[in-house]
Design an enzyme around this catalytic site. Structure first.
Site, PDB file in Angstrom:
ATOM      1  N   LEU A 110    -130.630  27.443  38.739  1.00 38.77           N
ATOM      2  CA  LEU A 110    -130.151  26.799  37.516  1.00 38.77           C
ATOM      3  C   LEU A 110    -129.064  25.777  37.779  1.00 38.77           C
ATOM      4  O   LEU A 110    -128.900  24.828  37.008  1.00 38.77           O
ATOM      5  CB  LEU A 110    -129.630  27.859  36.542  1.00 38.77           C
ATOM      6  CG  LEU A 110    -130.650  28.899  36.061  1.00 38.77           C
ATOM      7  CD1 LEU A 110    -129.974  29.912  35.157  1.00 38.77           C
ATOM      8  CD2 LEU A 110    -131.803  28.215  35.333  1.00 38.77           C
ATOM      9  N   GLY A 111    -128.304  25.974  38.811  1.00 39.61           N
ATOM     10  CA  GLY A 111    -127.221  25.034  39.056  1.00 39.61           C
ATOM     11  C   GLY A 111    -126.332  25.508  40.184  1.00 39.61           C
ATOM     12  O   GLY A 111    -126.511  26.584  40.754  1.00 39.61           O
ATOM     13  N   GLY A 150    -122.057  25.255  41.590  1.00 38.30           N
ATOM     14  CA  GLY A 150    -120.674  24.850  41.371  1.00 38.30           C
ATOM     15  C   GLY A 150    -119.826  25.205  42.559  1.00 38.30           C
ATOM     16  O   GLY A 150    -120.323  25.655  43.592  1.00 38.30           O
ATOM     17  N   GLY A 151    -118.508  24.978  42.412  1.00 41.03           N
ATOM     18  CA  GLY A 151    -117.600  25.259  43.514  1.00 41.03           C
ATOM     19  C   GLY A 151    -117.538  26.730  43.863  1.00 41.03           C
ATOM     20  O   GLY A 151    -117.268  27.099  44.999  1.00 41.03           O
ATOM     21  N   MET A 152    -117.803  27.635  42.880  1.00 39.51           N
ATOM     22  CA  MET A 152    -117.679  29.061  43.128  1.00 39.51           C
ATOM     23  C   MET A 152    -118.959  29.688  43.655  1.00 39.51           C
ATOM     24  O   MET A 152    -118.902  30.749  44.271  1.00 39.51           O
ATOM     25  CB  MET A 152    -117.289  29.781  41.829  1.00 39.51           C
ATOM     26  CG  MET A 152    -115.995  29.257  41.227  1.00 39.51           C
ATOM     27  SD  MET A 152    -114.623  29.475  42.355  1.00 39.51           S
ATOM     28  CE  MET A 152    -113.543  30.442  41.359  1.00 39.51           C
ATOM     29  N   GLY A 153    -120.106  29.075  43.417  1.00 35.71           N
ATOM     30  CA  GLY A 153    -121.348  29.679  43.869  1.00 35.71           C
ATOM     31  C   GLY A 153    -122.561  28.987  43.289  1.00 35.71           C
ATOM     32  O   GLY A 153    -122.462  27.945  42.646  1.00 35.71           O
ATOM     33  N   VAL A 187    -126.025  29.410  40.860  1.00 39.88           N
ATOM     34  CA  VAL A 187    -126.518  30.176  39.716  1.00 39.88           C
ATOM     35  C   VAL A 187    -128.043  30.136  39.724  1.00 39.88           C
ATOM     36  O   VAL A 187    -128.646  29.062  39.833  1.00 39.88           O
ATOM     37  CB  VAL A 187    -125.979  29.613  38.390  1.00 39.88           C
ATOM     38  CG1 VAL A 187    -126.457  30.464  37.219  1.00 39.88           C
ATOM     39  CG2 VAL A 187    -124.461  29.555  38.410  1.00 39.88           C
ATOM     40  N   LYS A 215    -125.040  34.623  39.238  1.00 40.09           N
ATOM     41  CA  LYS A 215    -124.183  33.761  40.055  1.00 40.09           C
ATOM     42  C   LYS A 215    -123.935  34.457  41.382  1.00 40.09           C
ATOM     43  O   LYS A 215    -123.348  35.545  41.437  1.00 40.09           O
ATOM     44  CB  LYS A 215    -122.863  33.466  39.352  1.00 40.09           C
ATOM     45  CG  LYS A 215    -121.844  32.767  40.260  1.00 40.09           C
ATOM     46  CD  LYS A 215    -120.748  32.080  39.496  1.00 40.09           C
ATOM     47  CE  LYS A 215    -121.209  30.764  38.914  1.00 40.09           C
ATOM     48  NZ  LYS A 215    -120.090  29.958  38.386  1.00 40.09           N
ATOM     49  N   ASP A 241    -111.659  26.999  32.380  1.00 42.49           N
ATOM     50  CA  ASP A 241    -112.605  25.925  32.699  1.00 42.49           C
ATOM     51  C   ASP A 241    -113.568  25.692  31.541  1.00 42.49           C
ATOM     52  O   ASP A 241    -114.775  25.593  31.731  1.00 42.49           O
ATOM     53  CB  ASP A 241    -113.365  26.254  33.985  1.00 42.49           C
ATOM     54  CG  ASP A 241    -114.055  25.021  34.584  1.00 42.49           C
ATOM     55  OD1 ASP A 241    -113.637  23.888  34.239  1.00 42.49           O
ATOM     56  OD2 ASP A 241    -115.009  25.187  35.366  1.00 42.49           O
TER      57      ASP A 241
END
Length: 528
Positions: free
Chosen positions: A22-23, A25-28, A30, A45, A139
């Site tokens: 799905l996407g 980001g900086g944290m992981g 998804v 995630k 965020d």
């Protein structure tokens, strides 16, 4: 079989089958995932190793997940499963099959009319449900809001406190999106509930205008506009634009609280049966110093004891508390202050009257010294009240901190300066009334000691009741009210006050008035 965040070829994580990416980001990363052939679909995630890698970080994540699993809200994609201690840590949340607010605006244009108010209200409700378990989102932005029909669903709050990990600053991660980060975060300060209010306002502004409120361009330029509060809200309805502008104030102390936003939004959207409240706005920069004309009007309306710049009615029967912008007495859920018994009210009044007599007797015995001491005391009391209110506002926004005392001490010189204009206004007001009392004494040919006593008492009462006098009444009430609550302590205090008044009065009557530090009586034309 397990997978790492960088390996999409492997099909499962923690028993979940990965269906689609799905996407990222900086944290992981998804994924859309499902546990078992007929299991519920979730947004899974998978956390990056450098974000959660050691035991300390995993314990932080475990504590955070423990708090967030208590969030149950129709406006939040709740956590349904998590394993911080797995070989590859993950967090699974409710899957929302819809476009993000960012993509919706790109494809369909700005949200308008009742749909925009509904979006603003539901988003605030979602943030409030996260705050209710003691966690900040940090965020809030259009890409972290998924649209389920016309209803926004807040996502990606599962790592809210992990974002505090100092290791992230060492790896150079920017935790947030320029244009939706509050100015205090850009300055390196701690996040507070006001931080999420700022991000809420920026997200609502994007939804209603179709463009980021702080514009586009290089990140440094956007962050500079955020710090200066330079935003563009053209396209928002007038009333909502006023609220959003207040919530985008660079100073977190000047933003309305989330509770104030919800008190205005709920009667318009999610709770139409509730009483309407005025839209919250940012307080003026200095709510304690008022023009003379406005102060005169306030004096005429002194039955409610509300001064211009204050949204708060300050009851005579309570000690002064912190100033709360936009407070409206009698709001739903507000607990009314306990009524003070008439006997205690009488004891308070007697003690205050005794203090006024002491000041009057002091003016009869030592006019210049007494007047100077009164004015200096008023200045210090008003400065201390300002400093205390500022400290309480900071605590309301970000809780108690170990350095509150140090911060209060460092800010004291500023509050001493800040209180000067209001103190001068109050002093001029009071001296004018004292001079009027002197003219009355001259007209009736009162003796010098009596005239000075009357003028000193009038000056003291005027300093108590005049414009800005609430900043004097508050600190004094903190001392007088506890004494009056206990009859035994009240008797002792009253005897001391009476003794001081009598002693000063006898000194003026028997030895005459002492004009120190002056050489003598200022005018031979004074009566007596």
């Amino acid at each position: 079989m397990t997978t790492s965040p960088r390996d999409d070829a492997v099909a499962t994580v923690g028993g979940y089958t990965l269906l689609a990416r799905l996407g990222e980001g900086g944290m992981g990363v998804v994924h859309l995932a499902r546990r078992g052939p007929a299991g519920q679909r979730v947004a899974l995630k998978v956390l990056r190793p450098h974000i959660v890698g050691d035991e300390e970080a995993r314990r932080r994540l475990a504590r955070e997940v423990g708090s967030l699993t208590r969030v149950r809200s129709q406006w939040v994609a709740e956590i349904v499963d998590a394993d911080p201690w797995a070989e590859v840590p993950y967090v699974a949340t409710r899957y929302v099959p819809g476009l993000s607010l960012h993509d919706l605006v790109v494809e369909e244009g700005p949200v308008t009319g009742a749909d925009l108010l509904w979006l603003a209200s539901c988003l605030a409700e979602g943030i409030a449900s996260v705050h209710a378990v003691g966690v900040l989102h940090r965020d809030v932005k259009p890409s972290n809001v998924l649209m389920e029909g016309r209803t926004p669903i807040l996502i990606d709050f599962g790592l809210a406190r992990v974002a505090d990990d100092p290791k992230l600053t060492h790896t150079g991660w920017l935790l947030g999106t320029p244009g939706y980060l509050a100015p205090e975060i850009l300055y390196g300060d701690d996040a507070t509930p006001a931080t999420d209010v700022h991000s809420w306002a920026a997200t609502v502004a994007y939804a209603g205008t179709g463009h980021p409120p702080f514009g586009r361009g290089p990140s440094m330029a956007i962050m500079d506009r955020v710090r200066r509060g330079q935003f563009d809200l053209d396209g928002l309805p007038p009333e909502l634009r006023e609220v959003v502008a207040a919530a985008l104030a660079p100073d977190p102390l000047e933003r309305p609280t989330l509770e104030q936003l919800l008190a205005w939004l709920r009667p318009l959207t999610t709770r139409p049966g509730e009483r309407r409240t005025p839209p919250p706005t940012a307080p003026p920069h200095d709510p304690y110093t008022v023009p003379l004309a406005l102060a005169s009007q306030a004096a005429a309306d002194d039955t409610t004891d509300v001064w211009p710049g204050h949204g708060t009615a300050e009851p005579h029967t309570l000690a002064l508390t912190s100033y709360q912008p936009g407070y409206q007495p009698g709001e739903p859920g507000e607990q009314a202050p306990a009524r003070v018994p008439w006997g205690e009210r009488l004891r308070r009044g007697t003690l205050l009257a005794g203090l006024a007599l002491v000041a009057g007797a002091g003016c009869a015995a030592y006019p210049w010294i007494a007047v100077i001491l009164l004015l200096v005391l008023v200045w210090l009391l008003r400065s201390g009240s300002l400093a205390g209110s500022a400290r309480d506002q900071r605590r309301d926004l970000r809780g108690r901190k170990w350095y509150d005392g140090v911060q209060l001490l460092v800010a004291t010189p500023w509050h001493l300066v800040q209180s000067v204009p209001g103190t001068l206004l109050l002093a001029l007001w009071s001296v004018g009334l004292a001079l009027a009392a002197a003219l009355v004494c001259y007209a009736v040919a009162a003796g010098l000691s009596l005239a000075l006593f009357v003028c000193g008492t009038a000056l003291t009462v005027s300093l108590w009741l005049g414009p800005g006098g609430s900043r004097v009444r508050g600190p004094v009430s903190r001392v007088v009210n506890p004494l009056a609550a206990d009859p035994r302590r009240w008797i002792v205090a009253l005897l001391l006050v009476v003794a001081a008044a009598v002693g000063l009065g006898l000194r003026a009557d028997l030895s005459g008035t002492t004009w120190t530090p002056a050489d003598g009586r200022p005018s031979a034309q004074l009566p007596g």
